[in-house]
Design a protein around this motif. Sequence first.
Motif, PDB file in Angstrom:
ATOM      1  N   ILE A  59       1.154  -1.137   0.079  1.00  0.00           N
ATOM      2  CA  ILE A  59       0.092  -0.071  -0.237  1.00  0.00           C
ATOM      3  C   ILE A  59       1.072   0.822  -0.075  1.00  0.00           C
ATOM      4  CG2 ILE A  59      -1.808   1.362   1.412  1.00  0.00           C
ATOM      5  CD1 ILE A  59      -2.090  -1.618   2.932  1.00  0.00           C
ATOM      6  N   VAL A  60       0.786   2.404  -1.050  1.00  0.00           N
ATOM      7  CA  VAL A  60       1.169   3.718  -1.060  1.00  0.00           C
ATOM      8  C   VAL A  60       0.220   4.377  -0.307  1.00  0.00           C
ATOM      9  CG1 VAL A  60       3.101   5.030  -2.053  1.00  0.00           C
ATOM     10  CG2 VAL A  60       3.132   2.199  -2.622  1.00  0.00           C
ATOM     11  N   PHE A  61       0.511   5.592   0.745  1.00  0.00           N
ATOM     12  CA  PHE A  61      -1.023   6.335   1.098  1.00  0.00           C
ATOM     13  C   PHE A  61      -0.002   7.499   1.240  1.00  0.00           C
ATOM     14  CE2 PHE A  61       0.375   3.375   4.039  1.00  0.00           C
ATOM     15  CZ  PHE A  61       0.789   4.571   5.272  1.00  0.00           C
ATOM     16  N   ARG A  62      -0.260   9.134   1.140  1.00  0.00           N
ATOM     17  CA  ARG A  62      -0.060   9.805   2.116  1.00  0.00           C
ATOM     18  C   ARG A  62       0.168   9.494   3.808  1.00  0.00           C
ATOM     19  NH1 ARG A  62      -3.487  15.749   2.794  1.00  0.00           N
ATOM     20  NH2 ARG A  62      -2.384  16.712   4.860  1.00  0.00           N
ATOM     21  N   SER A  63       0.771   9.911   4.155  1.00  0.00           N
ATOM     22  CA  SER A  63       1.352   9.223   5.876  1.00  0.00           C
ATOM     23  C   SER A  63       1.131  10.609   6.224  1.00  0.00           C
ATOM     24  CB  SER A  63       2.682   9.202   6.227  1.00  0.00           C
ATOM     25  OG  SER A  63       3.097   8.867   7.506  1.00  0.00           O
ATOM     26  N   MET A  64       0.082  10.701   7.296  1.00  0.00           N
ATOM     27  CA  MET A  64      -0.411  11.581   8.053  1.00  0.00           C
ATOM     28  C   MET A  64       0.844  11.629   9.664  1.00  0.00           C
ATOM     29  SD  MET A  64      -2.879  13.048   6.139  1.00  0.00           S
ATOM     30  CE  MET A  64      -3.844  13.886   7.334  1.00  0.00           C
ATOM     31  N   CYS A  92       1.880  14.654  -0.765  1.00  0.00           N
ATOM     32  CA  CYS A  92       0.967  15.279  -1.500  1.00  0.00           C
ATOM     33  C   CYS A  92       0.087  14.793  -0.235  1.00  0.00           C
ATOM     34  CB  CYS A  92       1.156  13.947  -2.203  1.00  0.00           C
ATOM     35  SG  CYS A  92       2.469  13.385  -3.434  1.00  0.00           S
ATOM     36  N   LEU A  93      -1.158  16.092  -1.681  1.00  0.00           N
ATOM     37  CA  LEU A  93      -2.072  16.400  -0.634  1.00  0.00           C
ATOM     38  C   LEU A  93      -3.387  15.070  -0.958  1.00  0.00           C
ATOM     39  CD1 LEU A  93      -2.815  19.788  -0.647  1.00  0.00           C
ATOM     40  CD2 LEU A  93      -1.157  19.119   0.989  1.00  0.00           C
ATOM     41  N   ARG A  94      -3.065  14.756  -2.015  1.00  0.00           N
ATOM     42  CA  ARG A  94      -3.693  13.530  -2.954  1.00  0.00           C
ATOM     43  C   ARG A  94      -3.314  13.024  -3.302  1.00  0.00           C
ATOM     44  NH1 ARG A  94      -8.933  11.268  -0.666  1.00  0.00           N
ATOM     45  NH2 ARG A  94      -9.266  13.230   0.759  1.00  0.00           N
TER      46      ARG A  94
END
Length: 339
Positions: A59-64, A92-94
């Motif tokens: 999974i690749v995602f924006r880490s918060m 990235c934001l989205r």
Amino acid sequence: MSMRNRLLVLMASITVLACVAGVAVWRAADRADRKNQVQAGGPAVRAGTVSLAAGGPRIVFRSMAWGPHRDELASVPASAPDGPRVASGVKCLRFYAAGGTGICLQAKRGAVNDSYDAVVLDSALRATRRVPLAGIPTRARVSPSGRMAAWTVFVGGDSYAGTDFSTRTSILDTRTGTLQSSLEDYAVTRDGHRVRAADINFWGVTFADDRHFYATLATGGHTYLVRGDVAARTVTTLRTNVECPSLSPDGTRIAFKKRVPGLPADAPWRLYVLDLATSREWPLAETRSVDDQAVWSDNATVVYSLPGDYGSDLYTAPADGTGAPRLLTLSALAPAWLP
């Protein structure tokens, strides 16, 4: 009051206002600084290499997660979604990715105003195309082959919950470089008739292939699921009260958010799934309002975000409406499942 006293009062007022402003700036800076500090109990994050190429389920995602890698694209194995993360350095934001191509909606922070770009990423997260955006990023998708990319921005208002908003949705052919800057240029057909209206908005593209897609169309106070044709530049309405569609990997169902009467105006949605062949729809087990374009981790599971302590957490629910919601990973947003 004498002129001297008036001046003293004025100077005192200026001093008080300056102190208030200084405290506000200090608090804002302190909040920003805390976001750069690793929080106890948060996910483990380290710098490393993140790839969009085939290389094992992940999974690749924006880490918060708060810390030096906040807002960066991060990767975890699909088998360990809440495990240690590898952060890429790309913010990235989205975000979304498929077929070795990523679309990253980025912010450029200015002294007075921010600006935004859509950035096409290759499998090594190198930028290959940059497109200035007309508003605040909110949705992004890539076709299964990686050729087509789409994004939506707010150009007026900042929430889908109310009615005072306007969006702009664009589609880019990453192979030819052809940019369709607004789906509002498409011909719209509803019930066999051409629709022409000044209040048309589109958002939430999800691709079936490199030519066909589904999206949300809003006009006249109603939302519609539409099927679009990139080559013909047409969309056709299919049904009402469908927002932010997401096509299942096998192309048979759409997950979407639906406005349910009686819910609060700022939290009006429930997640549903629609069978495209039978037109039957059913609610998912998630009873909280979800303002997100869900994704499918596989043909049986829908993934979506809900507000969390550090911005957003990811949850899953069975696509057949059974079971119960389950927390997938903390402090994450905009995931993409890659092979």
